[in-house]
Write a protein that holds these residues in place. Structure first.
Motif, PDB file in Angstrom:
ATOM      1  N   GLU A  77       0.918  -1.159  -0.049  1.00  0.00           N
ATOM      2  CA  GLU A  77      -0.124   0.053   0.005  1.00  0.00           C
ATOM      3  C   GLU A  77       0.829   1.423   0.018  1.00  0.00           C
ATOM      4  O   GLU A  77       0.353   2.261  -0.643  1.00  0.00           O
ATOM      5  CB  GLU A  77      -0.843   0.075   1.233  1.00  0.00           C
ATOM      6  CG  GLU A  77      -2.155  -0.910   1.036  1.00  0.00           C
ATOM      7  CD  GLU A  77      -1.560  -2.365   1.681  1.00  0.00           C
ATOM      8  OE1 GLU A  77      -0.533  -2.613   2.100  1.00  0.00           O
ATOM      9  OE2 GLU A  77      -2.575  -3.461   1.351  1.00  0.00           O
ATOM     10  N   VAL A  78       1.991   1.300   0.569  1.00  0.00           N
ATOM     11  CA  VAL A  78       2.790   2.271   0.707  1.00  0.00           C
ATOM     12  C   VAL A  78       3.578   2.577  -0.685  1.00  0.00           C
ATOM     13  O   VAL A  78       3.537   4.031  -1.068  1.00  0.00           O
ATOM     14  CB  VAL A  78       4.120   2.176   1.637  1.00  0.00           C
ATOM     15  CG1 VAL A  78       5.138   3.284   1.379  1.00  0.00           C
ATOM     16  CG2 VAL A  78       3.676   2.140   3.043  1.00  0.00           C
ATOM     17  N   LEU A  79       3.613   1.653  -1.605  1.00  0.00           N
ATOM     18  CA  LEU A  79       4.237   1.851  -2.923  1.00  0.00           C
ATOM     19  C   LEU A  79       3.218   2.472  -3.869  1.00  0.00           C
ATOM     20  O   LEU A  79       3.210   3.238  -4.522  1.00  0.00           O
ATOM     21  CB  LEU A  79       4.936   0.492  -3.558  1.00  0.00           C
ATOM     22  CG  LEU A  79       6.072   0.051  -2.646  1.00  0.00           C
ATOM     23  CD1 LEU A  79       6.551  -1.196  -3.309  1.00  0.00           C
ATOM     24  CD2 LEU A  79       7.010   0.905  -2.442  1.00  0.00           C
ATOM     25  N   SER A  80       1.726   1.914  -3.508  1.00  0.00           N
ATOM     26  CA  SER A  80       0.627   2.402  -4.051  1.00  0.00           C
ATOM     27  C   SER A  80       0.465   3.777  -3.965  1.00  0.00           C
ATOM     28  O   SER A  80       0.041   4.585  -4.745  1.00  0.00           O
ATOM     29  CB  SER A  80      -0.561   1.481  -3.778  1.00  0.00           C
ATOM     30  OG  SER A  80      -0.562   0.179  -4.269  1.00  0.00           O
ATOM     31  N   ILE A  81       0.568   4.399  -2.424  1.00  0.00           N
ATOM     32  CA  ILE A  81       0.504   5.579  -2.195  1.00  0.00           C
ATOM     33  C   ILE A  81       1.514   6.566  -2.848  1.00  0.00           C
ATOM     34  O   ILE A  81       1.205   7.548  -3.468  1.00  0.00           O
ATOM     35  CB  ILE A  81       0.402   5.923  -0.875  1.00  0.00           C
ATOM     36  CG1 ILE A  81      -0.776   5.263  -0.094  1.00  0.00           C
ATOM     37  CG2 ILE A  81       0.497   7.453  -0.540  1.00  0.00           C
ATOM     38  CD1 ILE A  81      -0.811   5.170   1.518  1.00  0.00           C
ATOM     39  N   ILE A  82       2.716   6.134  -2.782  1.00  0.00           N
ATOM     40  CA  ILE A  82       3.851   6.920  -3.710  1.00  0.00           C
ATOM     41  C   ILE A  82       3.253   6.875  -5.155  1.00  0.00           C
ATOM     42  O   ILE A  82       3.603   8.019  -5.536  1.00  0.00           O
ATOM     43  CB  ILE A  82       5.286   6.316  -3.513  1.00  0.00           C
ATOM     44  CG1 ILE A  82       5.538   6.234  -1.925  1.00  0.00           C
ATOM     45  CG2 ILE A  82       6.127   6.819  -4.450  1.00  0.00           C
ATOM     46  CD1 ILE A  82       6.728   5.465  -1.570  1.00  0.00           C
ATOM     47  N   SER A  83       3.132   5.961  -5.759  1.00  0.00           N
ATOM     48  CA  SER A  83       2.596   5.836  -7.194  1.00  0.00           C
ATOM     49  C   SER A  83       1.407   7.005  -7.230  1.00  0.00           C
ATOM     50  O   SER A  83       1.495   7.671  -8.283  1.00  0.00           O
ATOM     51  CB  SER A  83       2.033   4.712  -7.825  1.00  0.00           C
ATOM     52  OG  SER A  83       3.316   3.495  -7.599  1.00  0.00           O
ATOM     53  N   THR A  84       0.386   7.216  -6.393  1.00  0.00           N
ATOM     54  CA  THR A  84      -0.482   7.934  -6.517  1.00  0.00           C
ATOM     55  C   THR A  84      -0.277   9.183  -6.333  1.00  0.00           C
ATOM     56  O   THR A  84      -0.842   9.992  -7.342  1.00  0.00           O
ATOM     57  CB  THR A  84      -1.719   7.480  -5.417  1.00  0.00           C
ATOM     58  OG1 THR A  84      -2.228   6.121  -5.642  1.00  0.00           O
ATOM     59  CG2 THR A  84      -2.905   8.668  -5.705  1.00  0.00           C
ATOM     60  N   ILE A  85       0.624   9.694  -5.441  1.00  0.00           N
ATOM     61  CA  ILE A  85       1.267  10.871  -5.422  1.00  0.00           C
ATOM     62  C   ILE A  85       1.989  11.354  -6.675  1.00  0.00           C
ATOM     63  O   ILE A  85       1.712  12.598  -7.278  1.00  0.00           O
ATOM     64  CB  ILE A  85       2.050  11.017  -4.190  1.00  0.00           C
ATOM     65  CG1 ILE A  85       1.546  10.783  -2.757  1.00  0.00           C
ATOM     66  CG2 ILE A  85       2.837  12.396  -4.109  1.00  0.00           C
ATOM     67  CD1 ILE A  85       2.529  10.637  -1.743  1.00  0.00           C
ATOM     68  N   CYS A  86       2.648  10.297  -7.400  1.00  0.00           N
ATOM     69  CA  CYS A  86       3.345  10.804  -8.755  1.00  0.00           C
ATOM     70  C   CYS A  86       2.174  11.296  -9.959  1.00  0.00           C
ATOM     71  O   CYS A  86       2.355  11.996 -10.579  1.00  0.00           O
ATOM     72  CB  CYS A  86       3.845   9.785  -9.156  1.00  0.00           C
ATOM     73  SG  CYS A  86       5.639   9.547  -7.985  1.00  0.00           S
ATOM     74  N   ILE A  87       0.982  10.397  -9.739  1.00  0.00           N
ATOM     75  CA  ILE A  87      -0.003  10.313 -10.832  1.00  0.00           C
ATOM     76  C   ILE A  87      -0.722  11.751 -10.292  1.00  0.00           C
ATOM     77  O   ILE A  87      -1.014  12.462 -11.369  1.00  0.00           O
ATOM     78  CB  ILE A  87      -1.042   9.384 -10.572  1.00  0.00           C
ATOM     79  CG1 ILE A  87      -0.363   8.023 -11.015  1.00  0.00           C
ATOM     80  CG2 ILE A  87      -2.361   9.559 -11.349  1.00  0.00           C
ATOM     81  CD1 ILE A  87      -1.048   6.995 -10.633  1.00  0.00           C
ATOM     82  N   ASN A  88      -0.885  12.244  -9.131  1.00  0.00           N
ATOM     83  CA  ASN A  88      -1.639  13.475  -8.892  1.00  0.00           C
ATOM     84  C   ASN A  88      -0.890  14.721  -9.413  1.00  0.00           C
ATOM     85  O   ASN A  88      -1.395  15.679  -9.293  1.00  0.00           O
ATOM     86  CB  ASN A  88      -1.725  13.815  -7.283  1.00  0.00           C
ATOM     87  CG  ASN A  88      -3.081  12.778  -6.814  1.00  0.00           C
ATOM     88  OD1 ASN A  88      -3.877  12.768  -7.647  1.00  0.00           O
ATOM     89  ND2 ASN A  88      -2.980  12.344  -5.546  1.00  0.00           N
ATOM     90  N   GLU A  89       0.564  14.676  -9.743  1.00  0.00           N
ATOM     91  CA  GLU A  89       1.203  15.803 -10.118  1.00  0.00           C
ATOM     92  C   GLU A  89       0.823  15.956 -11.515  1.00  0.00           C
ATOM     93  O   GLU A  89       1.011  17.278 -12.214  1.00  0.00           O
ATOM     94  CB  GLU A  89       2.757  15.384 -10.410  1.00  0.00           C
ATOM     95  CG  GLU A  89       3.393  15.187  -8.937  1.00  0.00           C
ATOM     96  CD  GLU A  89       3.456  16.215  -8.031  1.00  0.00           C
ATOM     97  OE1 GLU A  89       3.854  17.347  -8.662  1.00  0.00           O
ATOM     98  OE2 GLU A  89       2.884  15.982  -6.838  1.00  0.00           O
ATOM     99  N   TYR A  90       0.025  15.165 -12.301  1.00  0.00           N
ATOM    100  CA  TYR A  90      -0.452  15.300 -13.628  1.00  0.00           C
ATOM    101  C   TYR A  90      -1.972  15.726 -13.648  1.00  0.00           C
ATOM    102  O   TYR A  90      -2.808  14.775 -13.153  1.00  0.00           O
ATOM    103  CB  TYR A  90      -0.338  14.095 -14.635  1.00  0.00           C
ATOM    104  CG  TYR A  90       1.204  13.841 -14.743  1.00  0.00           C
ATOM    105  CD1 TYR A  90       1.701  14.275 -15.949  1.00  0.00           C
ATOM    106  CD2 TYR A  90       2.020  13.162 -13.859  1.00  0.00           C
ATOM    107  CE1 TYR A  90       3.028  14.080 -16.161  1.00  0.00           C
ATOM    108  CE2 TYR A  90       3.331  12.926 -14.333  1.00  0.00           C
ATOM    109  CZ  TYR A  90       3.952  13.306 -15.486  1.00  0.00           C
ATOM    110  OH  TYR A  90       5.143  12.919 -15.820  1.00  0.00           O
ATOM    111  N   GLU A  91      -2.400  16.795 -14.166  1.00  0.00           N
ATOM    112  CA  GLU A  91      -3.734  17.059 -14.509  1.00  0.00           C
ATOM    113  C   GLU A  91      -4.363  16.319 -15.302  1.00  0.00           C
ATOM    114  O   GLU A  91      -5.590  16.257 -15.506  1.00  0.00           O
ATOM    115  CB  GLU A  91      -4.047  18.534 -14.444  1.00  0.00           C
ATOM    116  CG  GLU A  91      -3.511  19.442 -13.505  1.00  0.00           C
ATOM    117  CD  GLU A  91      -3.922  20.950 -13.642  1.00  0.00           C
ATOM    118  OE1 GLU A  91      -4.347  21.169 -14.697  1.00  0.00           O
ATOM    119  OE2 GLU A  91      -3.306  21.719 -12.776  1.00  0.00           O
TER     120      GLU A  91
END
Length: 118
Positions: free
Chosen positions: A19-33
């Motif tokens: 889940e931590v790796l998923s959250i880090i990936s989600t944070i990266c995705i959130n950088e893109y509108e």
């Protein structure tokens, strides 16, 4: 699933949950509108609890970690350039924050949306 880091710690071992790796990936995705997963589609301003329903899966293999993303992209964006850049950002960020080598980031574009829909 837990991932163990190969580096020895002074007082024991370090485990990092999927889940931590998923959250880090989600944070990266959130950088893109221009892209989103199920967890970021509403753009609520905070990261919701990551589950299998978000479209992010993390698998451990012999040469590191493989992350698979199921994404929506906004119409008119260059899909290839956006995905290549996102792959690099996710790999670099996970390595920097956890020390875990990500060998592959597979991206599946499941939907195209208009800017107003996301």
């Amino acid at each position: 699933m837990l991932f163990i880091l190969k580096q020895a710690l002074t007082m024991g071992s370090l485990y990092i949950k999927e889940e931590v790796l998923s959250i880090i990936s989600t944070i990266c995705i959130n950088e893109y509108e221009e892209i989103s997963t199920n967890s970021t589609r509403l753009k609520t301003g905070f990261i919701q609890k990551i589950t299998k329903k978000t479209g992010i899966s993390v698998l451990e293999n012999d040469d590191g970690i493989t992350i698979q993303l199921r994404l929506t992209i906004i119409s008119g964006e260059n899909i290839v350039n956006t995905c290549v850049h996102l792959q690099k950002i996710i790999m670099d960020e996970i390595l920097e924050l956890t020390g875990i080598h990500v060998s592959r980031v597979h991206i599946i574009i499941e939907d195209i949306s208009y800017r107003n829909d996301i």
